[in-house]
Motif scaffolding. Structure first.
Motif, PDB file in Angstrom:
ATOM      1  N   ARG A 272       0.839  -1.180   0.000  1.00  0.00           N
ATOM      2  CA  ARG A 272       0.000   0.000   0.000  1.00  0.00           C
ATOM      3  C   ARG A 272       0.879   1.236   0.000  1.00  0.00           C
ATOM      4  O   ARG A 272       1.937   1.260   0.641  1.00  0.00           O
ATOM      5  N   THR A 273       0.417   2.274  -0.691  1.00  0.00           N
ATOM      6  CA  THR A 273       1.208   3.493  -0.850  1.00  0.00           C
ATOM      7  C   THR A 273       0.406   4.687  -0.358  1.00  0.00           C
ATOM      8  O   THR A 273      -0.746   4.866  -0.737  1.00  0.00           O
ATOM      9  N   GLY A 274       1.036   5.504   0.477  1.00  0.00           N
ATOM     10  CA  GLY A 274       0.432   6.748   0.936  1.00  0.00           C
ATOM     11  C   GLY A 274       1.307   7.920   0.548  1.00  0.00           C
ATOM     12  O   GLY A 274       2.534   7.830   0.584  1.00  0.00           O
ATOM     13  N   VAL A 275       0.687   9.032   0.168  1.00  0.00           N
ATOM     14  CA  VAL A 275       1.403  10.232  -0.258  1.00  0.00           C
ATOM     15  C   VAL A 275       0.933  11.405   0.584  1.00  0.00           C
ATOM     16  O   VAL A 275      -0.274  11.640   0.724  1.00  0.00           O
ATOM     17  N   SER A 276       1.878  12.150   1.130  1.00  0.00           N
ATOM     18  CA  SER A 276       1.547  13.286   1.982  1.00  0.00           C
ATOM     19  C   SER A 276       1.083  14.476   1.155  1.00  0.00           C
ATOM     20  O   SER A 276       1.161  14.464  -0.082  1.00  0.00           O
ATOM     21  N   VAL A 277       0.621  15.512   1.844  1.00  0.00           N
ATOM     22  CA  VAL A 277       0.455  16.812   1.194  1.00  0.00           C
ATOM     23  C   VAL A 277       1.841  17.406   0.994  1.00  0.00           C
ATOM     24  O   VAL A 277       2.831  16.926   1.549  1.00  0.00           O
ATOM     25  N   ALA A 278       1.939  18.460   0.199  1.00  0.00           N
ATOM     26  CA  ALA A 278       3.223  19.125   0.003  1.00  0.00           C
ATOM     27  C   ALA A 278       3.583  19.942   1.241  1.00  0.00           C
ATOM     28  O   ALA A 278       2.720  20.605   1.834  1.00  0.00           O
ATOM     29  N   VAL A 279       4.848  19.858   1.651  1.00  0.00           N
ATOM     30  CA  VAL A 279       5.365  20.690   2.742  1.00  0.00           C
ATOM     31  C   VAL A 279       6.472  21.571   2.178  1.00  0.00           C
ATOM     32  O   VAL A 279       6.963  21.345   1.064  1.00  0.00           O
ATOM     33  N   SER A 280       6.888  22.571   2.957  1.00  0.00           N
ATOM     34  CA  SER A 280       7.714  23.637   2.386  1.00  0.00           C
ATOM     35  C   SER A 280       9.212  23.462   2.541  1.00  0.00           C
ATOM     36  O   SER A 280       9.978  24.310   2.092  1.00  0.00           O
ATOM     37  N   GLY A 281       9.684  22.397   3.185  1.00  0.00           N
ATOM     38  CA  GLY A 281      11.124  22.247   3.326  1.00  0.00           C
ATOM     39  C   GLY A 281      11.503  20.977   4.046  1.00  0.00           C
ATOM     40  O   GLY A 281      10.662  20.209   4.536  1.00  0.00           O
ATOM     41  N   LEU A 282      12.829  20.729   4.149  1.00  0.00           N
ATOM     42  CA  LEU A 282      13.329  19.505   4.764  1.00  0.00           C
ATOM     43  C   LEU A 282      12.959  19.396   6.239  1.00  0.00           C
ATOM     44  O   LEU A 282      12.785  18.292   6.756  1.00  0.00           O
ATOM     45  N   THR A 283      12.838  20.519   6.940  1.00  0.00           N
ATOM     46  CA  THR A 283      12.507  20.459   8.362  1.00  0.00           C
ATOM     47  C   THR A 283      11.072  19.991   8.606  1.00  0.00           C
ATOM     48  O   THR A 283      10.705  19.719   9.747  1.00  0.00           O
ATOM     49  N   GLU A 284      10.268  19.887   7.558  1.00  0.00           N
ATOM     50  CA  GLU A 284       8.884  19.431   7.702  1.00  0.00           C
ATOM     51  C   GLU A 284       8.685  17.996   7.211  1.00  0.00           C
ATOM     52  O   GLU A 284       7.555  17.528   7.083  1.00  0.00           O
ATOM     53  N   LEU A 285       9.802  17.289   6.948  1.00  0.00           N
ATOM     54  CA  LEU A 285       9.672  15.919   6.440  1.00  0.00           C
ATOM     55  C   LEU A 285       9.008  14.993   7.458  1.00  0.00           C
ATOM     56  O   LEU A 285       8.290  14.059   7.084  1.00  0.00           O
ATOM     57  N   GLY A 286       9.251  15.205   8.751  1.00  0.00           N
ATOM     58  CA  GLY A 286       8.630  14.361   9.764  1.00  0.00           C
ATOM     59  C   GLY A 286       7.117  14.467   9.733  1.00  0.00           C
ATOM     60  O   GLY A 286       6.409  13.452   9.808  1.00  0.00           O
ATOM     61  N   ARG A 287       6.603  15.695   9.621  1.00  0.00           N
ATOM     62  CA  ARG A 287       5.158  15.881   9.531  1.00  0.00           C
ATOM     63  C   ARG A 287       4.618  15.256   8.250  1.00  0.00           C
ATOM     64  O   ARG A 287       3.566  14.610   8.245  1.00  0.00           O
TER      65      ARG A 287
END
Length: 432
Positions: A272-287
């Motif tokens: 199964r594959t899940g895709v996040s919403v777009a975030v604005s930078g590397l510091t938001e990869l955890g979210r």
């Protein structure tokens, strides 16, 4: 591309070819079809020869099951290149580059990788010669294929060696950068960590990122071959990190909508594959990773699937508070759920099909193989039981979310689906 040599003796390569272009094309297709049927056999022959001549292929640095898989994929890709004009063959070089980087990580010397390609070329050319003799063809036909085979081997081996050399110089930074990238995916937000990871992987610190999570469905999963992970999706490079049986992808999507990027990800059996919403930078990869994990949990049914947060946000909210989702389900659907299983499933299946058809009774009827009036009658029955009108926007939202809550909890899916897996906990395990 320059030709690379390892001392292996390739077959003689006559310069003459078949007289007729049409005959050449027909023979080429027959030969390629024959060799494609023999890919596992040819890959095994190459592996046996390599392990006899190159200790690194038998000493454990390359997992035993990996070499046949990667070599088989290389042969398959080479046969694809036969059908392409020379100017288009550069498009087949992505996998050899990834192979070169992989071998650098495993400590494979350049000479061993060169020998692997030349043994592969020799085995393929011998297979073409054998096929030509079995077919009773004039020598010129098979030697034309042999000429082309060595050209493709030269292209692919040169790309792999260039990638291996580059990876050898970058490997120490990449290994350290991988630890930092994993920390960011686990929720680290320190700008210094992001800056160092960006430098190691040549990534921008500030850009539109999405995170992709691919994990197995419930039950034992087949090992994930890293070679099968796409290096590019929708024209966008993807950096992959492995976490047990799951793969985590990081991509800079620019102006590409996250849902459009997600729709381009190849499906994978048993995952199964899940895709996040777009975030604005590397510091938001955890979210972003957490959102991708939540998106995966909105996939109902027992099989594989793909879910993008942009398109599954309401259902995702239900997975965060399963207690409230259950309360909504009971508050709205209790009269329907109290019916006998056949009656319950009939109404909910019809509601699901109608929603999937975007409110079209005609399209829902086609999906359910029944008459349009049958769909309308079932929907009226559901409205009577729930005391909610599907023409009322607020009521429609309630009914839709209640159905999602029922499906996520493990209810029967509509349109012939299977019971889904109940959602798990919110936070993903840390990468190792």
């Amino acid at each position: 591309m320059p030709t690379v040599h390892t001392g292996a003796t390739p077959p003689i390569r006559p310069t003459s070819g078949p007289a007729s272009r049409e005959e050449t094309a027909a023979v080429r297709e027959r030969g390629l079809a024959r060799l494609r049927l023999r890919i596992p056999e040819l890959a095994d022959a190459i592996v046996v020869s390599l392990r006899a001549s190159e200790p690194v292929y038998s000493g454990g640095s390359i997992p035993p099951a990996e070499a046949p898989l990667w070599i088989g994929h290389s042969i398959d890709l080479a046969l694809d290149a036969f059908r392409m004009p020379s100017e288009e063959r550069a498009g087949t070089l992505e996998f050899p580059r990834r192979l070169g980087m992989r071998r650098a990580q495993q400590g494979v010397p350049m000479s061993a990788l060169l020998r692997a390609y030349h043994i592969g070329g020799r085995v393929i050319c011998e297979a073409f010669s054998q096929w030509g003799m079995e077919e009773g063809l004039p020598t010129a036909y098979s030697t034309a294929l042999i000429d082309d085979a060595w050209d493709i081997v030269d292209w692919h081996s040169s790309a792999a060696i260039a990638a291996l050399r580059m990876a050898e110089t970058e490997l120490p930074n990449r290994r350290a950068g991988g630890v930092l990238l994993d920390a960011l995916l686990n929720g680290e937000t320190d700008p210094t960590t992001a800056a160092l990871a960006a430098r190691a992987f040549s990534l921008p610190e500030q850009a539109r990122y999405v995170v992709v999570v691919q994990r197995p469905v419930e039950g034992p999963a087949a090992p994930l071959d890293p070679a099968s992970l796409p290096g590019r999706v929708h024209g966008v490079p993807v950096v992959w990190r492995m976490h047990g049986e799951s793969a985590i992808g990081i991509a800079v999507i620019g102006d590409v909508p996250a849902a459009e990027f997600g729709a381009a990800i190849p499906g994978r059996e048993g995952r199964r594959t899940g895709v996040s919403v777009a975030v604005s930078g590397l510091t938001e990869l955890g979210r972003a990773r957490q959102l991708a994990e939540l998106a995966v949990r909105t996939i109902t049914g027992g099989g594989p699937g793909l879910a993008t947060m942009d398109e599954r946000l309401p259902a995702t909210m239900l997975t965060v508070r399963p207690d409230l989702a259950r309360e909504l389900e009971l508050r709205v659907l209790a009269p329907v759920l109290s019916l006998d299983p056949a009656g319950r499933d009939l109404l909910l299946e019809t509601l699901g099909a109608w929603l999937e058809a975007e409110g079209s009774a005609t399209r829902a009827a086609e999906m359910l193989f029944c008459h349009r009036n049958t769909v309308l009658n079932r929907l009226r029955r559901l409205e009577q039981l729930t005391q909610r009108s599907l023409d009322n926007p607020r009521h429609l939202v309630e009914v839709t979310l209640a159905l999602d809550a029922y499906l996520l909890r493990g209810g029967s899916t509509y349109v012939g689906g299977r019971p889904p897996t109940p959602p798990g906990g919110l936070h993903p395990p840390p990468l190792r």
